[in-house]
Design a protein around this motif. Structure first.
Motif, PDB file in Angstrom:
ATOM      1  N   GLN A   1       0.840  -1.187   0.000  1.00  0.00           N
ATOM      2  CA  GLN A   1       0.000   0.000   0.000  1.00  0.00           C
ATOM      3  C   GLN A   1       0.881   1.246   0.000  1.00  0.00           C
ATOM      4  O   GLN A   1       1.908   1.299   0.677  1.00  0.00           O
ATOM      5  CB  GLN A   1      -0.900   0.001   1.231  1.00  0.00           C
ATOM      6  CG  GLN A   1      -2.002   1.020   1.178  1.00  0.00           C
ATOM      7  CD  GLN A   1      -2.970   0.837   2.320  1.00  0.00           C
ATOM      8  OE1 GLN A   1      -2.591   0.991   3.479  1.00  0.00           O
ATOM      9  NE2 GLN A   1      -4.220   0.529   2.001  1.00  0.00           N
TER      10      GLN A   1
ATOM     11  N   THR B   1      -4.461   6.915  -0.609  1.00  0.00           N
ATOM     12  CA  THR B   1      -4.104   5.557  -0.192  1.00  0.00           C
ATOM     13  C   THR B   1      -4.425   4.644  -1.363  1.00  0.00           C
ATOM     14  O   THR B   1      -5.559   4.603  -1.826  1.00  0.00           O
ATOM     15  CB  THR B   1      -4.908   5.132   1.054  1.00  0.00           C
ATOM     16  OG1 THR B   1      -4.665   6.073   2.098  1.00  0.00           O
ATOM     17  CG2 THR B   1      -4.495   3.744   1.517  1.00  0.00           C
ATOM     18  N   GLU B   2      -3.424   3.965  -1.832  1.00  0.00           N
ATOM     19  CA  GLU B   2      -3.591   3.140  -3.024  1.00  0.00           C
ATOM     20  C   GLU B   2      -3.007   1.751  -2.763  1.00  0.00           C
ATOM     21  O   GLU B   2      -1.854   1.616  -2.332  1.00  0.00           O
ATOM     22  CB  GLU B   2      -2.876   3.814  -4.203  1.00  0.00           C
ATOM     23  CG  GLU B   2      -3.243   3.298  -5.543  1.00  0.00           C
ATOM     24  CD  GLU B   2      -4.659   3.645  -5.981  1.00  0.00           C
ATOM     25  OE1 GLU B   2      -5.139   2.948  -6.892  1.00  0.00           O
ATOM     26  OE2 GLU B   2      -5.286   4.566  -5.432  1.00  0.00           O
ATOM     27  N   ASP B   3      -3.800   0.714  -3.008  1.00  0.00           N
ATOM     28  CA  ASP B   3      -3.325  -0.661  -2.888  1.00  0.00           C
ATOM     29  C   ASP B   3      -2.485  -1.028  -4.098  1.00  0.00           C
ATOM     30  O   ASP B   3      -2.761  -0.590  -5.218  1.00  0.00           O
ATOM     31  CB  ASP B   3      -4.499  -1.631  -2.759  1.00  0.00           C
ATOM     32  CG  ASP B   3      -5.230  -1.470  -1.431  1.00  0.00           C
ATOM     33  OD1 ASP B   3      -4.584  -1.082  -0.433  1.00  0.00           O
ATOM     34  OD2 ASP B   3      -6.438  -1.733  -1.390  1.00  0.00           O
TER      35      ASP B   3
ATOM     36  N   GLU C   1      -0.523  -4.215  -6.266  1.00  0.00           N
ATOM     37  CA  GLU C   1      -0.304  -5.633  -6.560  1.00  0.00           C
ATOM     38  C   GLU C   1       0.335  -5.709  -7.941  1.00  0.00           C
ATOM     39  O   GLU C   1      -0.292  -5.358  -8.940  1.00  0.00           O
ATOM     40  CB  GLU C   1      -1.603  -6.427  -6.516  1.00  0.00           C
ATOM     41  CG  GLU C   1      -1.363  -7.914  -6.660  1.00  0.00           C
ATOM     42  CD  GLU C   1      -2.580  -8.756  -6.327  1.00  0.00           C
ATOM     43  OE1 GLU C   1      -2.437  -9.995  -6.450  1.00  0.00           O
ATOM     44  OE2 GLU C   1      -3.639  -8.215  -5.986  1.00  0.00           O
TER      45      GLU C   1
END
Length: 171
Positions: free
Chosen positions: A67, A88-90, A92
């Motif tokens: 994150q 706020t950025e996830d 993957e």
């Protein structure tokens, strides 16, 4: 990776020996890096930027989850006033060696996302943090509580033709 390809935030991490339990990496941008990124992204400022990542080995490379968090100052598109907000950025992302990357499967293009490249045994988690911060930015930021109200001229008593109608009515 060449010096020309590295952005203002770079944290190269060796992924050659990621332990079976995974590897945790914390990225924290310096004030100078925040200033340079704010300039690159057209922001009034970035007060803080950090990211936490967990790297795990895969058959073809490395899988990264985490994150990104940032405190930023943006300019409101309606009032042109600066205001503070948080992003706020996830994250993957998969990484693979260039020679280990699979060819694109015969499916529709938008269904396949090839892995990013592992270059010289390293991945740049600073660049990943900057990229996901950019993805998390609102392209049309508005200060909280400010709404843009579009008023349809047809709803108004005064339209572009109101003056003509007034002259027509006087005859």
């Amino acid at each position: 990776m060449t010096p020309e390809t590295v952005g203002p935030l770079s944290r190269l991490v060796d992924v050659g020996n990621v332990p079976p339990a995974g590897k945790h990496v914390h990225v924290h941008a310096t004030p100078e890096e925040c200033t340079a990124l704010a300039k690159d992204f057209g922001l009034a400022g970035i007060e803080a930027l950090s990211a936490d990542f967990t790297l795990t080995s895969t058959a073809k490379g490395v899988h990264v989850v985490g994150q990104v968090k940032a405190s930023i100052t943006q300019i409101c598109v309606a009032t042109l006033e600066p205001f503070d907000s948080t992003v706020t950025e996830d994250v993957e992302v998969d990484f693979a060696e260039p020679d280990g990357m699979p060819p694109e499967p015969p499916t529709e293009m938008h269904e396949y996302e090839p892995p990013d490249e592992i270059i010289n045994g390293k991945v740049d988690l600073g660049a990943v943090a900057a990229e996901f911060l950019a993805l998390g930015l609102d392209p049309y930021p508005r200060k909280p509580g400010v709404d843009f109200e579009f008023k349809d001229p047809a709803d108004e008593e005064l339209s572009p033709f109101a003056a003509l109608n007034a002259i027509k009515g006087k005859k």
